[in-house]
Design a protein around this motif. Structure first.
Motif, mmCIF file in Angstrom:
data_model
loop_
_atom_site.group_PDB
_atom_site.id
_atom_site.type_symbol
_atom_site.label_atom_id
_atom_site.label_comp_id
_atom_site.label_asym_id
_atom_site.label_seq_id
_atom_site.Cartn_x
_atom_site.Cartn_y
_atom_site.Cartn_z
ATOM 1 N N THR A 129 0.831 -1.207 0.000
ATOM 2 C CA THR A 129 0.000 0.000 0.000
ATOM 3 C C THR A 129 0.864 1.255 0.000
ATOM 4 N N LEU A 130 1.906 1.269 0.818
ATOM 5 C CA LEU A 130 2.799 2.429 0.847
ATOM 6 C C LEU A 130 3.505 2.628 -0.488
ATOM 7 N N ASP A 131 3.941 1.533 -1.114
ATOM 8 C CA ASP A 131 4.581 1.640 -2.423
ATOM 9 C C ASP A 131 3.652 2.311 -3.425
ATOM 10 N N GLU A 132 2.387 1.906 -3.432
ATOM 11 C CA GLU A 132 1.423 2.491 -4.366
ATOM 12 C C GLU A 132 1.184 3.969 -4.068
ATOM 13 N N LYS A 133 1.038 4.308 -2.804
ATOM 14 C CA LYS A 133 0.772 5.698 -2.421
ATOM 15 C C LYS A 133 1.963 6.608 -2.695
ATOM 16 N N LEU A 134 3.183 6.070 -2.567
ATOM 17 C CA LEU A 134 4.383 6.887 -2.715
ATOM 18 C C LEU A 134 4.907 6.963 -4.147
ATOM 19 N N LYS A 135 4.275 6.264 -5.093
ATOM 20 C CA LYS A 135 4.735 6.301 -6.484
ATOM 21 C C LYS A 135 4.857 7.730 -7.028
ATOM 22 N N PRO A 136 3.832 8.579 -6.872
ATOM 23 C CA PRO A 136 3.957 9.933 -7.419
ATOM 24 C C PRO A 136 5.088 10.726 -6.763
ATOM 25 N N VAL A 137 5.280 10.552 -5.472
ATOM 26 C CA VAL A 137 6.333 11.275 -4.768
ATOM 27 C C VAL A 137 7.701 10.812 -5.255
ATOM 28 N N MET A 138 7.866 9.525 -5.403
ATOM 29 C CA MET A 138 9.142 8.989 -5.874
ATOM 30 C C MET A 138 9.438 9.450 -7.293
ATOM 31 N N ARG A 139 8.399 9.514 -8.135
ATOM 32 C CA ARG A 139 8.594 9.991 -9.502
ATOM 33 C C ARG A 139 9.055 11.443 -9.509
ATOM 34 N N GLU A 140 8.479 12.268 -8.645
ATOM 35 C CA GLU A 140 8.889 13.674 -8.556
ATOM 36 C C GLU A 140 10.325 13.797 -8.052
ATOM 37 N N ILE A 141 10.694 12.972 -7.088
ATOM 38 C CA ILE A 141 12.068 13.007 -6.576
ATOM 39 C C ILE A 141 13.042 12.628 -7.680
ATOM 40 N N LYS A 142 12.709 11.580 -8.438
ATOM 41 C CA LYS A 142 13.564 11.175 -9.551
ATOM 42 C C LYS A 142 13.705 12.298 -10.565
ATOM 43 N N LYS A 143 12.584 12.942 -10.876
ATOM 44 C CA LYS A 143 12.601 14.040 -11.850
ATOM 45 C C LYS A 143 13.500 15.173 -11.387
ATOM 46 N N SER A 144 13.421 15.497 -10.104
ATOM 47 C CA SER A 144 14.208 16.619 -9.584
ATOM 48 C C SER A 144 15.692 16.281 -9.499
ATOM 49 N N GLN A 145 16.027 15.001 -9.441
ATOM 50 C CA GLN A 145 17.427 14.603 -9.343
ATOM 51 C C GLN A 145 18.084 14.388 -10.696
ATOM 52 N N GLU A 146 17.291 14.432 -11.761
ATOM 53 C CA GLU A 146 17.869 14.249 -13.091
ATOM 54 C C GLU A 146 18.851 15.374 -13.371
ATOM 55 N N ASP A 147 19.924 15.014 -14.060
ATOM 56 C CA ASP A 147 20.922 16.015 -14.421
ATOM 57 C C ASP A 147 20.435 16.779 -15.636
ATOM 58 N N LYS A 148 19.983 17.987 -15.411
ATOM 59 C CA LYS A 148 19.531 18.850 -16.488
ATOM 60 C C LYS A 148 20.390 20.102 -16.474
ATOM 61 N N ILE A 149 20.698 20.589 -17.645
ATOM 62 C CA ILE A 149 21.423 21.843 -17.736
ATOM 63 C C ILE A 149 20.399 22.912 -18.084
ATOM 64 N N SER A 150 20.206 23.830 -17.179
ATOM 65 C CA SER A 150 19.210 24.873 -17.394
ATOM 66 C C SER A 150 19.828 26.035 -18.168
ATOM 67 N N PRO A 151 18.997 26.860 -18.791
ATOM 68 C CA PRO A 151 19.501 28.040 -19.496
ATOM 69 C C PRO A 151 20.290 28.973 -18.568
ATOM 70 N N THR A 152 19.900 29.039 -17.311
ATOM 71 C CA THR A 152 20.621 29.873 -16.355
ATOM 72 C C THR A 152 22.057 29.394 -16.190
ATOM 73 N N GLU A 153 22.251 28.079 -16.109
ATOM 74 C CA GLU A 153 23.596 27.532 -15.965
ATOM 75 C C GLU A 153 24.427 27.778 -17.219
ATOM 76 N N ILE A 154 23.822 27.688 -18.388
ATOM 77 C CA ILE A 154 24.537 27.950 -19.641
ATOM 78 C C ILE A 154 25.005 29.397 -19.698
ATOM 79 N N ILE A 155 24.088 30.319 -19.394
ATOM 80 C CA ILE A 155 24.434 31.741 -19.416
ATOM 81 C C ILE A 155 25.501 32.043 -18.371
ATOM 82 N N GLY A 156 25.381 31.439 -17.185
ATOM 83 C CA GLY A 156 26.391 31.631 -16.142
ATOM 84 C C GLY A 156 27.756 31.122 -16.572
#
Length: 176
Positions: A129-156
């Protein structure tokens, strides 16, 4: 010159399903809540199902609309800031299935018999039950941890390079 402050006010929307409702939280990168911002809900054919405004805490909720497929939530905040969030059909289906199971189960009288579940079975049920309930939270955590280069970092990065070349050019011109 590029206005870097445009990147400072990125808007975010996060949604989760609880019971028969979808709850959203909307906020800017600086943590400020999106107050009175329009939130629209679309099905997977881009048909608008409903819309509403966020409250004083940046929250908006609605009952899960009938139908199958993903739901796309579109937040339009002040000054044209926009964000989207997709709730996958399997998340909605899992919740709807659980609700239907609960409705179909007959209510029995309280029994004095001891349950036949042992500790390991109960633990397994809780973990599932906890695994099912926490799926959206875990997906958001994974998304936020992805290595993305933002335009701000490029300009910097470009700014640092130009600055270093400027310092080198300055010292080279002084030697002559």
């Amino acid at each position: 010159m590029i206005n870097i402050s445009a990147f400072a006010h990125k808007v975010n929307i996060f949604a989760y399903v609880e019971g028969d409702k979808v709850y959203t939280e909307s906020y800017f990168n600086d943590g400020k809540k999106c107050v009175d911002s329009k939130t629209e809900v679309f099905d997977n054919q881009e048909n608008k199902l409903l819309e509403g405004l966020t409250d004083g805490e940046g929250m908006f909720s609605f009952e899960i609309p009938p139908g199958d497929g993903d739901l796309k939530l579109v937040l339009t905040a002040s000054m044209g800031h926009r964000a989207e969030y997709i709730i996958r059909a399997d998340e909605l289906r899992d919740i709807k299935g659980l609700m239907e199971e609960n409705i179909e189960e007959p209510v029995s009288a309280v029994s004095t018999e001891v349950s036949s579940f042992d500790l390991k079975e109960i633990q397994s049920l809780i973990e599932d039950t906890l695994d099912e309930k926490l799926k959206p939270v875990m997906r958001e955590i994974k998304k936020s941890q992805e290595d993305k280069i933002s335009p701000t970092e490029i300009i910097g990065g470009i700014g640092y390079i130009v600055g270093i070349f400027g310092i080198v050019a300055y010292f080279l011109s002084r030697k002559k």
